[in-house]
Each structure stands twice: as structure tokens, then as C-alpha cells.
Design a protein around this motif. Structure first.
Motif, PDB file in Angstrom:
ATOM      1  N   ASN A 151      75.443 104.518 -43.104  1.00 10.49           N
ATOM      2  CA  ASN A 151      75.024 105.647 -42.278  1.00 10.49           C
ATOM      3  C   ASN A 151      76.194 106.347 -41.608  1.00 10.49           C
ATOM      4  O   ASN A 151      76.063 107.489 -41.146  1.00 10.49           O
ATOM      5  CB  ASN A 151      74.014 105.180 -41.226  1.00 10.49           C
ATOM      6  N   LEU A 152      77.340 105.690 -41.557  1.00  6.11           N
ATOM      7  CA  LEU A 152      78.557 106.306 -41.043  1.00  6.11           C
ATOM      8  C   LEU A 152      79.424 106.882 -42.164  1.00  6.11           C
ATOM      9  O   LEU A 152      80.569 107.255 -41.944  1.00  6.11           O
ATOM     10  CB  LEU A 152      79.358 105.294 -40.226  1.00  6.11           C
ATOM     11  N   GLY A 153      78.860 106.912 -43.371  1.00  4.43           N
ATOM     12  CA  GLY A 153      79.539 107.571 -44.477  1.00  4.43           C
ATOM     13  C   GLY A 153      80.359 106.669 -45.370  1.00  4.43           C
ATOM     14  O   GLY A 153      81.035 107.149 -46.290  1.00  4.43           O
ATOM     15  N   PHE A 154      80.326 105.358 -45.135  1.00  5.15           N
ATOM     16  CA  PHE A 154      81.086 104.433 -45.974  1.00  5.15           C
ATOM     17  C   PHE A 154      80.261 103.988 -47.176  1.00  5.15           C
ATOM     18  O   PHE A 154      79.081 103.651 -47.039  1.00  5.15           O
ATOM     19  CB  PHE A 154      81.481 103.172 -45.183  1.00  5.15           C
ATOM     20  N   ASN A 155      80.883 103.950 -48.355  1.00  5.34           N
ATOM     21  CA  ASN A 155      80.281 103.273 -49.489  1.00  5.34           C
ATOM     22  C   ASN A 155      80.455 101.774 -49.303  1.00  5.34           C
ATOM     23  O   ASN A 155      81.494 101.318 -48.806  1.00  5.34           O
ATOM     24  CB  ASN A 155      80.956 103.703 -50.794  1.00  5.34           C
ATOM     25  N   VAL A 156      79.451 101.005 -49.707  1.00  2.00           N
ATOM     26  CA  VAL A 156      79.474  99.550 -49.495  1.00  2.00           C
ATOM     27  C   VAL A 156      79.133  98.831 -50.792  1.00  2.00           C
ATOM     28  O   VAL A 156      78.154  99.173 -51.463  1.00  2.00           O
ATOM     29  CB  VAL A 156      78.467  99.120 -48.405  1.00  2.00           C
ATOM     30  N   ILE A 157      79.928  97.830 -51.123  1.00  2.58           N
ATOM     31  CA  ILE A 157      79.572  96.910 -52.192  1.00  2.58           C
ATOM     32  C   ILE A 157      79.470  95.521 -51.580  1.00  2.58           C
ATOM     33  O   ILE A 157      80.322  95.122 -50.776  1.00  2.58           O
ATOM     34  CB  ILE A 157      80.586  96.940 -53.359  1.00  2.58           C
ATOM     35  N   ALA A 158      78.410  94.802 -51.904  1.00  2.00           N
ATOM     36  CA  ALA A 158      78.171  93.501 -51.281  1.00  2.00           C
ATOM     37  C   ALA A 158      77.727  92.486 -52.316  1.00  2.00           C
ATOM     38  O   ALA A 158      76.825  92.752 -53.110  1.00  2.00           O
ATOM     39  CB  ALA A 158      77.105  93.627 -50.186  1.00  2.00           C
ATOM     40  N   ASP A 159      78.382  91.326 -52.304  1.00  2.80           N
ATOM     41  CA  ASP A 159      77.967  90.222 -53.166  1.00  2.80           C
ATOM     42  C   ASP A 159      76.964  89.368 -52.401  1.00  2.80           C
ATOM     43  O   ASP A 159      77.208  88.969 -51.263  1.00  2.80           O
ATOM     44  CB  ASP A 159      79.176  89.379 -53.581  1.00  2.80           C
ATOM     45  N   VAL A 160      75.821  89.133 -53.003  1.00  2.00           N
ATOM     46  CA  VAL A 160      74.767  88.344 -52.364  1.00  2.00           C
ATOM     47  C   VAL A 160      74.223  87.334 -53.367  1.00  2.00           C
ATOM     48  O   VAL A 160      74.524  87.402 -54.556  1.00  2.00           O
ATOM     49  CB  VAL A 160      73.623  89.245 -51.829  1.00  2.00           C
ATOM     50  N   GLY A 161      73.418  86.414 -52.861  1.00  5.43           N
ATOM     51  CA  GLY A 161      72.795  85.424 -53.738  1.00  5.43           C
ATOM     52  C   GLY A 161      71.433  85.065 -53.187  1.00  5.43           C
ATOM     53  O   GLY A 161      71.259  84.026 -52.555  1.00  5.43           O
ATOM     54  N   HIS A 162      70.473  85.952 -53.391  1.00  5.40           N
ATOM     55  CA  HIS A 162      69.157  85.780 -52.779  1.00  5.40           C
ATOM     56  C   HIS A 162      68.289  84.804 -53.557  1.00  5.40           C
ATOM     57  O   HIS A 162      68.256  84.813 -54.785  1.00  5.40           O
ATOM     58  CB  HIS A 162      68.439  87.129 -52.690  1.00  5.40           C
ATOM     59  N   LEU A 215      81.428  94.025 -48.348  1.00  2.00           N
ATOM     60  CA  LEU A 215      80.687  93.140 -47.461  1.00  2.00           C
ATOM     61  C   LEU A 215      79.853  92.192 -48.304  1.00  2.00           C
ATOM     62  O   LEU A 215      79.526  92.491 -49.442  1.00  2.00           O
ATOM     63  CB  LEU A 215      79.764  93.936 -46.531  1.00  2.00           C
ATOM     64  N   GLY A 216      79.466  91.075 -47.746  1.00  2.13           N
ATOM     65  CA  GLY A 216      78.624  90.157 -48.500  1.00  2.13           C
ATOM     66  C   GLY A 216      78.917  88.715 -48.157  1.00  2.13           C
ATOM     67  O   GLY A 216      79.509  88.395 -47.125  1.00  2.13           O
ATOM     68  N   ILE A 217      78.500  87.824 -49.059  1.00  2.00           N
ATOM     69  CA  ILE A 217      78.593  86.397 -48.793  1.00  2.00           C
ATOM     70  C   ILE A 217      80.026  85.953 -48.536  1.00  2.00           C
ATOM     71  O   ILE A 217      80.304  85.230 -47.578  1.00  2.00           O
ATOM     72  CB  ILE A 217      77.983  85.591 -49.963  1.00  2.00           C
ATOM     73  N   ASP A 218      80.947  86.378 -49.372  1.00  2.00           N
ATOM     74  CA  ASP A 218      82.328  85.933 -49.207  1.00  2.00           C
ATOM     75  C   ASP A 218      82.883  86.328 -47.845  1.00  2.00           C
ATOM     76  O   ASP A 218      83.518  85.523 -47.154  1.00  2.00           O
ATOM     77  CB  ASP A 218      83.210  86.507 -50.317  1.00  2.00           C
ATOM     78  N   ALA A 219      82.661  87.587 -47.466  1.00  2.00           N
ATOM     79  CA  ALA A 219      83.175  88.057 -46.178  1.00  2.00           C
ATOM     80  C   ALA A 219      82.551  87.293 -45.021  1.00  2.00           C
ATOM     81  O   ALA A 219      83.251  86.883 -44.075  1.00  2.00           O
ATOM     82  CB  ALA A 219      82.912  89.553 -46.025  1.00  2.00           C
ATOM     83  N   ILE A 220      81.255  87.073 -45.084  1.00  2.72           N
ATOM     84  CA  ILE A 220      80.554  86.395 -43.990  1.00  2.72           C
ATOM     85  C   ILE A 220      80.953  84.929 -43.892  1.00  2.72           C
ATOM     86  O   ILE A 220      81.201  84.395 -42.808  1.00  2.72           O
ATOM     87  CB  ILE A 220      79.023  86.526 -44.164  1.00  2.72           C
ATOM     88  N   LEU A 221      81.031  84.254 -45.026  1.00  2.00           N
ATOM     89  CA  LEU A 221      81.340  82.822 -44.998  1.00  2.00           C
ATOM     90  C   LEU A 221      82.785  82.560 -44.602  1.00  2.00           C
ATOM     91  O   LEU A 221      83.071  81.634 -43.844  1.00  2.00           O
ATOM     92  CB  LEU A 221      81.053  82.194 -46.360  1.00  2.00           C
ATOM     93  N   ARG A 222      83.715  83.340 -45.118  1.00  2.00           N
ATOM     94  CA  ARG A 222      85.126  83.059 -44.891  1.00  2.00           C
ATOM     95  C   ARG A 222      85.610  83.460 -43.505  1.00  2.00           C
ATOM     96  O   ARG A 222      86.499  82.819 -42.933  1.00  2.00           O
ATOM     97  CB  ARG A 222      85.971  83.778 -45.947  1.00  2.00           C
ATOM     98  N   LEU A 245      74.596  96.390 -54.477  1.00  2.00           N
ATOM     99  CA  LEU A 245      74.369  94.970 -54.207  1.00  2.00           C
ATOM    100  C   LEU A 245      74.514  94.186 -55.501  1.00  2.00           C
ATOM    101  O   LEU A 245      73.843  94.483 -56.492  1.00  2.00           O
ATOM    102  CB  LEU A 245      72.964  94.752 -53.629  1.00  2.00           C
ATOM    103  N   LEU A 246      75.401  93.201 -55.497  1.00  2.00           N
ATOM    104  CA  LEU A 246      75.625  92.341 -56.660  1.00  2.00           C
ATOM    105  C   LEU A 246      74.929  91.015 -56.415  1.00  2.00           C
ATOM    106  O   LEU A 246      75.337  90.240 -55.546  1.00  2.00           O
ATOM    107  CB  LEU A 246      77.126  92.110 -56.868  1.00  2.00           C
ATOM    108  N   ASN A 247      73.882  90.730 -57.154  1.00  2.00           N
ATOM    109  CA  ASN A 247      73.119  89.503 -56.933  1.00  2.00           C
ATOM    110  C   ASN A 247      73.288  88.533 -58.100  1.00  2.00           C
ATOM    111  O   ASN A 247      73.087  88.898 -59.261  1.00  2.00           O
ATOM    112  CB  ASN A 247      71.631  89.822 -56.768  1.00  2.00           C
TER     113      ASN A 247
END
Length: 205
Positions: A84-95, A35-42, A8-10
Motif C-alpha cells: 500500500n506504500l508502493g513497494f512490490n513484495v515477494i514472500a516465501d511461505v509454506g502454508h 519478506l516471508g519465512i526466511d526473513a521472519i525466522l532469521r 507469494l511463493l508457496n
């Protein structure tokens, strides 16, 4: 099936989170889902509900806060599902927790990532560099007020996004390039140490 890892990149808008995420995807031997803010917003959030989970500190849009809270939980449930399905995930967030009606504390989201290895990275960038990047960015980014002062929302992002400030790793994107930051993150992951920031943040609340 082995559970994937989560990074998680905050940080504040224009701090360089997306660039670091893309650099990590390019460098890593195994695939990482971004996954993260960019993916969700765009691609996910309807235009009429923007800025969605990018809602800035200060309580300007309390009408969106319920939507924002549920969107964040849905994002973290999706991150957990991928891992949980075996994928590595990197996500940009801004909490941040600077809302009017919403309890936006990060712990509520991080509880969705039980039994998953999570590395939390604080993405820092000096205010002068943030302002310069805003000036040269496409999109509706605030730059400065008519009187030349720095807009309050930009200052609030710098103040609020790094609370409580508990990270497994901190990077400064003004000092290191996205490639250098990604290399550092991957190096830390290879050490296979136990990252404790998630549990510490949950305990802090």
C-alpha cells in the motif's frame, strides 16, 4: 501512489523458494522487498519461539500454534502495508493446515491483501531432490531416520503444503533454475492479467 504488487511463493522447505525470490530481486527493473519465512525466522522470531511460522505439519508443537497464527497474520499485514506504500513484495511461505489447535487456513491471511494485486506461485520440487538438498544444507534439517526411512515430517510437508493447490503459476525447481523461474514469474507479471488464485483460495474455505 500506485499500489505495489505481491508475489507469494508457496512450497515445502528446500523447494527453492528463497533462491527464486533472490533471483527475481536481481532481475527486476523495479525494487522488490523480500519478506516471508526466511526473513521472519532469521531476524525477527526469538530463538525460544522457533520454528515459528516454519512450524511443520503434524501438530508436534501445539504450544507454539497460537504464536504461529498471530505471526502469520502480522506477516501478511506487513506485506499489505508495504504494498500500500508502493513497494512490490515477494514472500516465501509454506502454508499448511495440519495443526492441533490452530485454524491455519490460508484464506485468513489472504484476506489481509484486499485490493492488492497478488500472484500466487506454487513452488514444486520432487522428493528425491528435496532430500538431496537437505543433505547439503546448513541448519537443523531432517534428512533420514536411523533405519534409512524418510522422516514423517518431510513426507507431511510434501502432502500438506500444496493444499488446496490453487495457484496462478506453478514452477518446478528441479526442472528450471532460480533465474529461469524468476524470469517466468516476471514474464507473467508483464502480461498484466488478473490473477485469481487469492479469491479462489478464499472461496475454497
Amino acid at each position: 501512489m500506485q499500489t505495489g504488487r505481491v508475489v507469494l511463493l508457496n512450497g515445502a522447505p528446500r523447494a527453492g523458494k528463497s533462491s527464486v525470490a533472490c533471483a527475481l530481486q536481481a532481475q527486476a527493473d523495479s525494487p522488490w522487498m523480500n519478506l516471508g519465512i526466511d526473513a521472519i525466522l532469521r531476524h525477527v522470531t526469538p530463538a525460544k519461539m522457533q520454528p515459528g511460522i516454519g512450524l511443520r505439519p503434524g501438530g508436534e508443537r501445539k504450544d507454539l500454534e497460537d504464536f504461529v497464527g498471530r505471526s502469520y497474520l502480522a506477516l501478511y499485514k506487513s506485506i499489505a502495508a508495504h504494498a500500500n506504500l508502493g513497494f512490490n513484495v515477494i514472500a516465501d511461505v509454506g502454508h499448511h493446515d495440519s495443526y492441533v489447535n490452530l485454524n491455519g487456513n490460508w484464506a485468513l491471511c489472504l484476506r489481509e491483501l484486499q485490493d492488492i494485486e497478488v500472484m500466487i506461485v506454487g513452488v514444486f520440487c520432487p522428493l528425491d531432490d528435496i532430500l538431496e538438498r537437505r543433505l547439503h544444507s546448513e541448519g537443523p534439517y531432517l534428512t533420514q531416520c536411523a533405519d534409512g526411512e524418510i522422516p514423517k515430517p518431510i513426507l507431511l510437508w510434501q502432502e500438506e503444503v500444496h493444499k488446496p493447490g490453487i495457484y496462478d503459476l506453478e514452477i518446478d525447481t528441479a526442472r528450471k533454475s532460480p533465474d529461469e523461474c524468476a524470469k517466468l514469474i516476471l514474464s507473467e507479471l508483464l502480461k498484466n492479467r488478473n490473477f485469481g488464485a487469492r479469491k479462489m483460495i478464499i472461496a475454497a474455505y
